[in-house]
Design a protein around this motif. Structure first.
Motif, PDB file in Angstrom:
ATOM      1  N   LYS A 600       0.854  -1.189   0.000  1.00 22.11           N
ATOM      2  CA  LYS A 600       0.000   0.000   0.000  1.00 22.11           C
ATOM      3  C   LYS A 600       0.891   1.241   0.000  1.00 22.11           C
ATOM      4  O   LYS A 600       1.747   1.394   0.858  1.00 22.11           O
ATOM      5  N   VAL A 601       0.657   2.116  -0.980  1.00 23.17           N
ATOM      6  CA  VAL A 601       1.546   3.261  -1.184  1.00 23.17           C
ATOM      7  C   VAL A 601       0.725   4.502  -1.519  1.00 23.17           C
ATOM      8  O   VAL A 601      -0.238   4.431  -2.290  1.00 23.17           O
ATOM      9  N   ILE A 602       1.108   5.629  -0.924  1.00 23.84           N
ATOM     10  CA  ILE A 602       0.638   6.929  -1.390  1.00 23.84           C
ATOM     11  C   ILE A 602       1.788   7.555  -2.170  1.00 23.84           C
ATOM     12  O   ILE A 602       2.882   7.746  -1.632  1.00 23.84           O
ATOM     13  N   ALA A 603       1.555   7.842  -3.440  1.00 19.69           N
ATOM     14  CA  ALA A 603       2.580   8.400  -4.319  1.00 19.69           C
ATOM     15  C   ALA A 603       2.172   9.798  -4.751  1.00 19.69           C
ATOM     16  O   ALA A 603       1.031  10.018  -5.162  1.00 19.69           O
ATOM     17  N   ALA A 604       3.110  10.740  -4.644  1.00 22.54           N
ATOM     18  CA  ALA A 604       2.852  12.127  -5.039  1.00 22.54           C
ATOM     19  C   ALA A 604       3.947  12.595  -5.986  1.00 22.54           C
ATOM     20  O   ALA A 604       5.088  12.124  -5.926  1.00 22.54           O
ATOM     21  N   ARG A 605       3.595  13.547  -6.845  1.00 25.46           N
ATOM     22  CA  ARG A 605       4.550  14.055  -7.828  1.00 25.46           C
ATOM     23  C   ARG A 605       4.284  15.531  -8.092  1.00 25.46           C
ATOM     24  O   ARG A 605       3.128  15.967  -8.160  1.00 25.46           O
ATOM     25  N   LEU A 606       5.373  16.292  -8.239  1.00 26.01           N
ATOM     26  CA  LEU A 606       5.312  17.696  -8.663  1.00 26.01           C
ATOM     27  C   LEU A 606       6.294  17.879  -9.820  1.00 26.01           C
ATOM     28  O   LEU A 606       7.427  17.398  -9.766  1.00 26.01           O
ATOM     29  N   PHE A 607       5.844  18.584 -10.852  1.00 29.06           N
ATOM     30  CA  PHE A 607       6.706  18.838 -12.004  1.00 29.06           C
ATOM     31  C   PHE A 607       6.584  20.292 -12.416  1.00 29.06           C
ATOM     32  O   PHE A 607       5.486  20.860 -12.452  1.00 29.06           O
ATOM     33  N   GLY A 608       7.720  20.891 -12.720  1.00 26.88           N
ATOM     34  CA  GLY A 608       7.732  22.249 -13.235  1.00 26.88           C
ATOM     35  C   GLY A 608       8.790  22.388 -14.307  1.00 26.88           C
ATOM     36  O   GLY A 608       9.909  21.887 -14.164  1.00 26.88           O
ATOM     37  N   ALA A 668       0.845  18.316 -11.039  1.00 26.96           N
ATOM     38  CA  ALA A 668       0.864  17.678  -9.720  1.00 26.96           C
ATOM     39  C   ALA A 668      -0.010  16.435  -9.791  1.00 26.96           C
ATOM     40  O   ALA A 668      -1.067  16.444 -10.442  1.00 26.96           O
ATOM     41  N   ASN A 669       0.436  15.370  -9.134  1.00 29.80           N
ATOM     42  CA  ASN A 669      -0.307  14.106  -9.140  1.00 29.80           C
ATOM     43  C   ASN A 669      -0.309  13.504  -7.741  1.00 29.80           C
ATOM     44  O   ASN A 669       0.666  13.628  -6.997  1.00 29.80           O
ATOM     45  N   LEU A 670      -1.410  12.850  -7.407  1.00 29.72           N
ATOM     46  CA  LEU A 670      -1.536  12.140  -6.130  1.00 29.72           C
ATOM     47  C   LEU A 670      -2.238  10.825  -6.402  1.00 29.72           C
ATOM     48  O   LEU A 670      -3.275  10.787  -7.081  1.00 29.72           O
ATOM     49  N   GLU A 671      -1.658   9.728  -5.860  1.00 32.71           N
ATOM     50  CA  GLU A 671      -2.189   8.402  -6.180  1.00 32.71           C
ATOM     51  C   GLU A 671      -2.063   7.480  -4.979  1.00 32.71           C
ATOM     52  O   GLU A 671      -1.027   7.463  -4.306  1.00 32.71           O
ATOM     53  N   TYR A 672      -3.126   6.727  -4.715  1.00 31.03           N
ATOM     54  CA  TYR A 672      -3.098   5.691  -3.680  1.00 31.03           C
ATOM     55  C   TYR A 672      -3.110   4.339  -4.371  1.00 31.03           C
ATOM     56  O   TYR A 672      -4.013   4.021  -5.141  1.00 31.03           O
ATOM     57  N   GLY A 682      -4.425  -2.142  -7.661  1.00 28.80           N
ATOM     58  CA  GLY A 682      -5.389  -1.094  -7.949  1.00 28.80           C
ATOM     59  C   GLY A 682      -4.859   0.265  -7.564  1.00 28.80           C
ATOM     60  O   GLY A 682      -3.837   0.396  -6.880  1.00 28.80           O
ATOM     61  N   ALA A 683      -5.543   1.313  -8.010  1.00 22.58           N
ATOM     62  CA  ALA A 683      -5.127   2.675  -7.686  1.00 22.58           C
ATOM     63  C   ALA A 683      -6.325   3.607  -7.764  1.00 22.58           C
ATOM     64  O   ALA A 683      -7.263   3.396  -8.542  1.00 22.58           O
ATOM     65  N   VAL A 684      -6.280   4.648  -6.931  1.00 17.22           N
ATOM     66  CA  VAL A 684      -7.205   5.781  -7.001  1.00 17.22           C
ATOM     67  C   VAL A 684      -6.334   7.025  -7.104  1.00 17.22           C
ATOM     68  O   VAL A 684      -5.388   7.176  -6.324  1.00 17.22           O
ATOM     69  N   PHE A 685      -6.616   7.906  -8.043  1.00 16.59           N
ATOM     70  CA  PHE A 685      -5.683   9.004  -8.280  1.00 16.59           C
ATOM     71  C   PHE A 685      -6.406  10.301  -8.626  1.00 16.59           C
ATOM     72  O   PHE A 685      -7.587  10.304  -9.004  1.00 16.59           O
ATOM     73  N   ALA A 686      -5.655  11.395  -8.498  1.00 16.95           N
ATOM     74  CA  ALA A 686      -6.099  12.725  -8.928  1.00 16.95           C
ATOM     75  C   ALA A 686      -4.899  13.432  -9.552  1.00 16.95           C
ATOM     76  O   ALA A 686      -3.785  13.349  -9.029  1.00 16.95           O
ATOM     77  N   ASP A 687      -5.132  14.110 -10.665  1.00  9.06           N
ATOM     78  CA  ASP A 687      -4.064  14.814 -11.387  1.00  9.06           C
ATOM     79  C   ASP A 687      -4.472  16.260 -11.632  1.00  9.06           C
ATOM     80  O   ASP A 687      -5.665  16.580 -11.739  1.00  9.06           O
ATOM     81  N   MET A 716      -7.893  19.514 -14.068  1.00  8.39           N
ATOM     82  CA  MET A 716      -7.898  18.556 -12.966  1.00  8.39           C
ATOM     83  C   MET A 716      -8.800  17.379 -13.301  1.00  8.39           C
ATOM     84  O   MET A 716      -9.841  17.535 -13.950  1.00  8.39           O
ATOM     85  N   GLY A 717      -8.390  16.206 -12.839  1.00  6.26           N
ATOM     86  CA  GLY A 717      -9.181  15.010 -13.070  1.00  6.26           C
ATOM     87  C   GLY A 717      -8.895  13.952 -12.031  1.00  6.26           C
ATOM     88  O   GLY A 717      -7.909  14.038 -11.290  1.00  6.26           O
ATOM     89  N   ALA A 718      -9.748  12.975 -11.952  1.00  2.27           N
ATOM     90  CA  ALA A 718      -9.593  11.871 -10.997  1.00  2.27           C
ATOM     91  C   ALA A 718     -10.032  10.584 -11.664  1.00  2.27           C
ATOM     92  O   ALA A 718     -10.771  10.593 -12.652  1.00  2.27           O
ATOM     93  N   GLY A 719      -9.574   9.474 -11.102  1.00  2.00           N
ATOM     94  CA  GLY A 719      -9.959   8.206 -11.690  1.00  2.00           C
ATOM     95  C   GLY A 719      -9.464   7.022 -10.893  1.00  2.00           C
ATOM     96  O   GLY A 719      -8.951   7.162  -9.782  1.00  2.00           O
ATOM     97  N   ILE A 720      -9.635   5.861 -11.477  1.00  2.00           N
ATOM     98  CA  ILE A 720      -9.212   4.604 -10.876  1.00  2.00           C
ATOM     99  C   ILE A 720      -8.327   3.859 -11.865  1.00  2.00           C
ATOM    100  O   ILE A 720      -8.390   4.092 -13.083  1.00  2.00           O
TER     101      ILE A 720
END
Length: 767
Positions: A600-608, A668-672, A682-687, A716-720
């Motif tokens: 089980k992982v929470i993954a985050a990302r920032l890009f510029g 920016a991205n966030l994903e469980y 599986g994953a649940v995410f928001a970008d 912005m969007g979210a999904g599985i």
């Protein structure tokens, strides 16, 4: 399907029904389980722990966690408050359990844990033992059951006395040689005055001293030779002196250091070899090979072992790692053999044997992909890589990679081209050493020796109804690891030439309508320098907090600009007749992973990223511009379809029939991430993200300009997601929908539209 949709909608709009549903379902399963429990048994539901102490306890939470680890057995698990595993165990005991019950029992079933399975006296002994290991001697532990008709729980009451604390830490009498070596290590002890007696810290101290002695040459020493003795005779208030001693009858060879007497290297070792080999001496080492497979002068810098130096396992690991990075060897095995004689100073002597098993001289690798690209283009891509290893006897690797790709536009509102064909070939020659006019001291690269990489590639791209693009690229640079986490890559020579051929009237109309796009294609020649810095903790898969940071710099046209030919006012300079680009581009990519355990992982990302055109250029070349959207970006938008800024091609009078690009990008991205079953994850995410231009492109009517309102212009969007993860090879499917579309008018941008979700297919995790 209609009934299912209706139920889902009702539960979504009425959360009270959802709560009642799960409550009734849980009650049903509970009642079903209760009737299966034997009449003389109670289902064990777990243990509680209460701690009472004479004084305040340092790190009480850690102590409680340590004590809870010995509470056994573990009760039956629950899923959403229900004993599903237990339920299917009981169902499987019936005369006709049925196929589904059998399958579910095999997957999640578990045998019941009853009150009679709990041996409280064993747990009490373990709890007291853990207390003593932490310095709390003469504590008390009692167990009390709390029982109902069919269930039982237990509470362990722990009485924690005042702990014993250390006053002094001393080294006992030892033989002179090893005694001095250990004494030199004492100042770095993990112990401190007034610390609580702690068995785990004593184990850490023994391991620390053992590691330190190994680095000083004590080849045969073992941490089990060390013992601690606590003396409380001088104190009456629960204090003690701690003494470090050697056990009795420690072998003599364990308390003397060892030196390397001989170093033998076998560059072509094979277990089945029986052919006599030739021996070549180089730099006080013996190179033993049937014929000269690898030149000793090129192999020697990778070996950090030296004759007459003390044995050090760190040097051995470093040598093995450096040799493995060459790319010519399958296995690296370093073995040591004790010699009967001793050195003049009484040290033991070792013979080091380095066995190197070569990879096959030639290798062939094929790769087939299904790719998705701009404007709903999708299709297969195939590449073939032929490798020739140890080409010149110095670990060189030559790779030649032809590739072919075909894409077809599967749908969408734009029809800029309904297919594209890509052909290419890349030639790459890698030297496992620094090629530089001035000799560089190898000691500067203690962790690893840089690789010199040269490559030359040609690509042909034909987009039907648009254009044909021919491009060539040449690179010369260096790649090396500064340490386990840090990698540098610098290409002082980076050349790229593109030529636009066979423009169709449709594409000429696009260029006529978009002068910025025309300028980005006009500058055919790119010459500059690129640099990349990477810090990567993701290699430590067991680490709870993992960081990844990448910085890249692309600087073009500065050096070549010194030799540019002036074509007159208002005209760009040229070099050898080619108009060249001048720009600076920098990217920052940051990832963070928080690992809960159990995959089980929470993954985050920032890009510029930002690209600045200057001098000879007023726009960054098209191939160097940013885009947003797609399987590795904001997944709720098609690739290259997001932005720039608030631009909306559906409502604009100047429709854009080409990929949407810009010179600024933020994401920016966030994903469980979580396991489902076996290799399915599986994953649940928001970008969130977008692209902009620092200088307005007239075709976008000012919607692409970057300003202080950029946060309100993020897509912005979210999904599985569903991932097939087989030994780090990942096939990924992500289904996403936008909930904030910057192309819509203000006040209407927030709308979670799930009617037309975007399905992303990709290889590997997005970040």
């Amino acid at each position: 399907m209609k009934g299912l949709t209706c139920k889902t909608r009702n539960l979504k709009t009425n959360p009270t029904q959802l709560i009642i549903y799960w409550f009734l379902l849980g009650s049903f399963y509970s009642c079903s389980i209760t009737k299966y429990i034997p009449e003389n048994e109670r289902l064990y539901t777990g243990a509680n722990l209460t701690i009472q102490s004479e004084a305040s306890i340092e790190n009480k939470a850690d102590l409680k966690t340590d004590l809870q680890a010995v509470l056994k057995p573990q009760p039956n698990s629950k899923i959403l408050g229900m004993h599903l595993g237990l339920y299917y165990y009981y169902k499987n005991q019936t005369e006709k359990p049925g196929f589904i019950n059998k399958w579910l029992y095999k997957k999640i079933g578990e045998e019941p844990i009853y009150q009679s399975d709990v041996e409280t006296y064993e747990v009490e002994d373990l709890l007291l033992n853990r207390l003593e290991n932490k310095g709390f001697f003469y504590g008390r532990a009692t167990a009390v059951f709390e029982e109902t008709d069919k269930k039982a729980a237990v509470t362990y009451n722990i009485n924690v006395p005042k702990p014993y604390r250390m006053e002094q830490y001393k080294l006992d009498t030892m033989p002179t040689s090893i005694g001095k070596s250990i004494e030199a290590l004492m100042p770095e002890t993990v112990f401190e005055k007034n610390m609580r007696f702690d068995l785990n810290r004593m184990k850490q101290e023994r391991n620390r001293i053992d590691k330190g002695l190994k680095q000083k040459g004590y080849y045969n020493f073992n941490d089990s030779f060390l013992i601690f003795q606590a003396d409380t005779n001088n104190y009456t208030n629960k204090q003690f002196d701690l003494f470090l001693k050697l056990k009795n009858d420690v072998p003599q060879k364990s308390i003397i250091p060892y030196k390397l007497s001989t170093i033998n290297i076998y560059p072509t070792y094979r277990v089945s070899d029986s052919v006599s080999a030739q021996t070549t001496s180089y730099n006080n080492k013996q190179y033993i090979q049937e014929e000269e497979f690898f030149k000793p002068a090129y192999l020697d810098p990778f070996i950090t072992l030296e004759t007459n130096q003390f044995f050090n396992p760190a040097d051995s690991r470093n040598t093995a790692r450096r040799l493995s990075t060459i790319g010519a060897y399958k296995y690296v095995n370093i073995q040591y053999q004790e010699l009967d004689s001793l050195a003049a100073d009484g040290s033991g002597l070792l013979e080091a044997n380095i066995f190197l098993s070569p990879l096959n001289k030639r290798a062939l690798r094929a790769e087939l992909q299904v790719v998705t690209k701009s404007n709903n283009f999708a299709g297969p891509a195939f590449s073939l890589t032929l490798s020739n290893r140890n080409l010149f006897g110095g670990g060189e690797t030559f790779n030649i990679t032809p590739k072919i790709g075909y894409e077809k536009q599967l749908g969408g509102k734009q029809n800029s081209g309904n297919s594209s064909l890509e052909l290419g070939i890349q030639n790459e020659l890698i030297f496992p050493r620094v090629l530089f006019p001035i000799k560089i001291n190898d000691d500067f690269f203690k962790y690893s020796i840089p690789k010199t990489k040269t490559s030359l590639s040609v690509d042909y791209l034909k987009r039907s109804n648009l254009y044909t693009l021919l491009s060539g690229t040449a690179l010369f640079g260096y790649l090396w690891d500064a340490n386990r986490y840090v990698t540098h890559e610098i290409n002082p020579i980076s050349l790229n030439y593109t030529e636009l051929l066979n423009n169709t009237p449709e594409f000429e109309a696009i260029l006529e309508n978009d002068p910025f796009l025309r300028r980005s294609f006009d500058q055919q020649f790119i010459a500059g320098l690129t640099y990349g810095f990477t810090y990567n903790e993701m290699i430590d898969t067991q680490k709870k907090h993992q960081l990844f940071f990448n910085f890249t710099l692309d600087l073009a046209g500065s050096t070549i600009g010194l030799f540019g030919k002036d074509q007159g006012p208002e005209k760009p300079k040229t070099f050898l007749g080619f108009e060249y680009a001048q720009y600076a581009k920098a990217d920052i990519d940051f990832h963070y992973h928080f690992n809960f355990g159990n995959e089980k992982v929470i993954a985050a990302r920032l890009f510029g990223g930002y690209g600045l055109a200057f001098g000879n250029s007023d726009v960054v070349p098209f191939v160097k511009q940013y885009y947003s959207g797609g399987p590795y970006s904001v997944r709720a938008f098609n690739i290259r379809s997001l932005g720039p800024g608030t631009y909306n091609s559906d409502t604009s009078q100047n429709s854009v029939f080409f990929d949407k690009t810009g010179n600024i990008r933020l994401e920016a991205n966030l994903e469980y991430r979580f396991p489902i079953i076996s290799f399915l994850k599986g994953a649940v995410f928001a970008d969130a993200g977008n692209i902009w231009n620092s200088k307005e492109n007239p075709i976008y009517n000012g919607a692409d300009k970057f300003d202080g309102n950029f946060l309100s212009e993020l897509g912005m969007g979210a999904g599985i997601g569903l991932r097939v993860d087989i030994q780090s090879f990942v096939i990924r499917f992500d289904l996403a929908a936008p909930f904030h579309d910057p192309a819509l008018p203000k006040g209407k941008r927030f709308d979670f539209d799930v009617s037309e979700p975007i399905l992303n297919f990709a290889i590997g995790y997005p970040f």
